[in-house]
Design a protein around this motif. Structure first.
Motif, PDB file in Angstrom:
ATOM      1  N   CYS A  15     -17.607  13.977  -7.777  1.00 22.48           N
ATOM      2  CA  CYS A  15     -18.566  14.964  -7.276  1.00 22.48           C
ATOM      3  C   CYS A  15     -19.605  15.300  -8.347  1.00 22.48           C
ATOM      4  CB  CYS A  15     -17.830  16.227  -6.831  1.00 22.48           C
ATOM      5  SG  CYS A  15     -18.916  17.591  -6.344  1.00 22.48           S
ATOM      6  N   LEU A  16     -19.164  15.494  -9.580  1.00 25.30           N
ATOM      7  CA  LEU A  16     -20.082  15.812 -10.677  1.00 25.30           C
ATOM      8  C   LEU A  16     -21.045  14.658 -10.939  1.00 25.30           C
ATOM      9  CD1 LEU A  16     -17.617  17.568 -13.146  1.00 25.30           C
ATOM     10  CD2 LEU A  16     -19.522  18.648 -11.939  1.00 25.30           C
ATOM     11  N   VAL A  17     -20.533  13.436 -10.910  1.00 25.18           N
ATOM     12  CA  VAL A  17     -21.381  12.261 -11.117  1.00 25.18           C
ATOM     13  C   VAL A  17     -22.436  12.172 -10.019  1.00 25.18           C
ATOM     14  CG1 VAL A  17     -21.431   9.728 -11.076  1.00 25.18           C
ATOM     15  CG2 VAL A  17     -19.675  10.922 -12.401  1.00 25.18           C
ATOM     16  N   HIS A  18     -22.002  12.398  -8.798  1.00 28.40           N
ATOM     17  CA  HIS A  18     -22.905  12.294  -7.640  1.00 28.40           C
ATOM     18  C   HIS A  18     -24.013  13.340  -7.701  1.00 28.40           C
ATOM     19  CE1 HIS A  18     -24.104  11.218  -3.567  1.00 28.40           C
ATOM     20  NE2 HIS A  18     -24.075  12.504  -3.241  1.00 28.40           N
ATOM     21  N   ASN A  19     -23.724  14.487  -8.301  1.00 27.43           N
ATOM     22  CA  ASN A  19     -24.685  15.607  -8.286  1.00 27.43           C
ATOM     23  C   ASN A  19     -25.300  15.909  -9.648  1.00 27.43           C
ATOM     24  OD1 ASN A  19     -24.496  16.895  -5.433  1.00 27.43           O
ATOM     25  ND2 ASN A  19     -22.364  16.562  -6.006  1.00 27.43           N
ATOM     26  N   LYS A  20     -25.137  15.017 -10.617  1.00 29.42           N
ATOM     27  CA  LYS A  20     -25.563  15.373 -11.974  1.00 29.42           C
ATOM     28  C   LYS A  20     -27.081  15.493 -12.135  1.00 29.42           C
ATOM     29  CE  LYS A  20     -25.524  10.758 -14.126  1.00 29.42           C
ATOM     30  NZ  LYS A  20     -25.008   9.977 -15.265  1.00 29.42           N
ATOM     31  N   HIS A  21     -27.842  14.946 -11.184  1.00 25.38           N
ATOM     32  CA  HIS A  21     -29.298  15.056 -11.277  1.00 25.38           C
ATOM     33  C   HIS A  21     -29.878  16.106 -10.321  1.00 25.38           C
ATOM     34  CE1 HIS A  21     -29.688  11.802 -14.098  1.00 25.38           C
ATOM     35  NE2 HIS A  21     -29.006  10.997 -13.317  1.00 25.38           N
ATOM     36  N   GLN A  22     -29.001  16.886  -9.714  1.00 30.14           N
ATOM     37  CA  GLN A  22     -29.475  17.966  -8.859  1.00 30.14           C
ATOM     38  C   GLN A  22     -30.100  19.073  -9.722  1.00 30.14           C
ATOM     39  OE1 GLN A  22     -29.516  17.941  -5.521  1.00 30.14           O
ATOM     40  NE2 GLN A  22     -28.504  15.944  -5.456  1.00 30.14           N
ATOM     41  N   LYS A  23     -31.080  19.768  -9.181  1.00 31.30           N
ATOM     42  CA  LYS A  23     -31.776  20.822  -9.923  1.00 31.30           C
ATOM     43  C   LYS A  23     -30.817  21.924 -10.366  1.00 31.30           C
ATOM     44  CE  LYS A  23     -36.216  20.120  -7.581  1.00 31.30           C
ATOM     45  NZ  LYS A  23     -37.247  20.733  -6.699  1.00 31.30           N
ATOM     46  N   GLU A  24     -29.768  22.148  -9.554  1.00 29.92           N
ATOM     47  CA  GLU A  24     -28.829  23.225  -9.869  1.00 29.92           C
ATOM     48  C   GLU A  24     -27.857  22.854 -10.989  1.00 29.92           C
ATOM     49  OE1 GLU A  24     -30.262  23.354  -5.688  1.00 29.92           O
ATOM     50  OE2 GLU A  24     -29.226  21.830  -6.902  1.00 29.92           O
ATOM     51  N   LYS A  28     -26.324  20.794 -19.923  1.00 33.96           N
ATOM     52  CA  LYS A  28     -25.214  20.434 -20.797  1.00 33.96           C
ATOM     53  C   LYS A  28     -24.093  19.760 -20.018  1.00 33.96           C
ATOM     54  CE  LYS A  28     -25.937  23.935 -24.387  1.00 33.96           C
ATOM     55  NZ  LYS A  28     -25.354  25.115 -25.092  1.00 33.96           N
ATOM     56  N   CYS A  29     -23.871  20.225 -18.794  1.00 35.96           N
ATOM     57  CA  CYS A  29     -22.849  19.617 -17.950  1.00 35.96           C
ATOM     58  C   CYS A  29     -23.245  18.192 -17.585  1.00 35.96           C
ATOM     59  CB  CYS A  29     -22.641  20.450 -16.686  1.00 35.96           C
ATOM     60  SG  CYS A  29     -21.372  19.796 -15.574  1.00 35.96           S
TER      61      CYS A  29
END
Length: 254
Positions: A15-24, A28-29
């Motif tokens: 989930c983190l990989v899939h969303n790592k380029h989201q504005k939110e 650092k994460c």
């Protein structure tokens, strides 16, 4: 949300990989997630879901291979060979094929997750893409745009990557990202290997997004100027040419 639902760490990282380029996403994460992905490349067993889905397949088909990128190449080559030969039963299990697709898509997002390509193109990245940020396949796209100026070793790798993407457009990260909504609008029923063909057929529709249209045109130019970059050259080959297609397009050592 994933953590609240108490899903295992494999799902959480995915989930983190899939969303790592989201504005939110906290910067650092996002950096931490990419760092973890780079560590995972050293050994496929560091990728929990990949290990659980494919460990039996790896033991059977790719023994003594540990580096994640090499395992992915080994398994994906087996899948593509079986697909071309139209075998009755794929050697790679269904659960592994599904997770393999996830891993391939993740690797297409950052050139550093493709070590051979990255190492071959380091000098060209410095020469032509110095100010381009890693991630979102931006460096890979920059290399494609400067292909005529690339050193031979990098040029060969980039050409090979484009061959793969033309055969399997889902691995073209930029195309899939820019045209995501247009794929939903025009190509929901299209076979994955004909995704670009579907987009091309709808390129001049009044409902086509201009940025997606521009990206489709770029890929058409690539097809028209690169020998062997049309997916039809692979998928519609007669049986007599099948072994040649495998040698040219599928063997990682070729």
């Amino acid at each position: 949300e994933v953590a609240d639902n108490q899903i295992d760490t494999g799902d959480l990282m995915e989930c983190l990989v899939h969303n790592k380029h989201q504005k939110e996403m906290n910067e650092k994460c996002a950096v931490g997630v990419t760092h973890f992905q780079l560590i995972q490349m050293k050994d496929f067993r560091f990728s929990y879901k990949f290990k659980m889905a494919c460990k039996e397949d790896v033991l059977k088909l790719c023994p003594n291979i540990k580096r994640k990128v090499d395992v992915v190449i080994c398994l994906s080559t087996t899948v593509r060979n079986d697909t071309l030969q139209e075998v009755k039963e794929q050697r790679v299990s269904l659960k592994c094929r599904k997770q393999l697709r996830v891993e391939e898509l993740e690797m297409s997002e950052d050139i550093r997750l493709q070590p051979e390509l990255y190492e071959s193109c380091k000098q060209d990245i410095g020469n032509h893409c110095r100010n381009v940020a890693f991630g979102n396949a931006q460096v890979i796209e920059c290399l494609k745009e400067n292909k005529k100026q690339l050193l031979p070793r990098c040029h060969q790798r980039v050409f090979k990557l484009q061959e793969t993407e033309m055969m399997d457009p889902e691995l073209d990260y930029i195309l899939m990202r820019v045209c995501k909504q247009m794929i939903k609008r025009f190509c929901t029923e299209a076979d994955a290997k004909y995704m670009l063909q579907c987009l091309k057929q709808n390129k001049n529709s009044e409902m086509m997004d201009p940025k997606c249209k521009q990206m489709i045109t770029k890929r058409q130019i690539t097809q028209n100027t690169g020998v062997g970059l049309s997916p039809l050259h692979v998928y519609d080959l007669p049986n007599s040419l099948q072994s040649l297609s495998e040698k040219c397009f599928l063997n990682p050592a070729f």
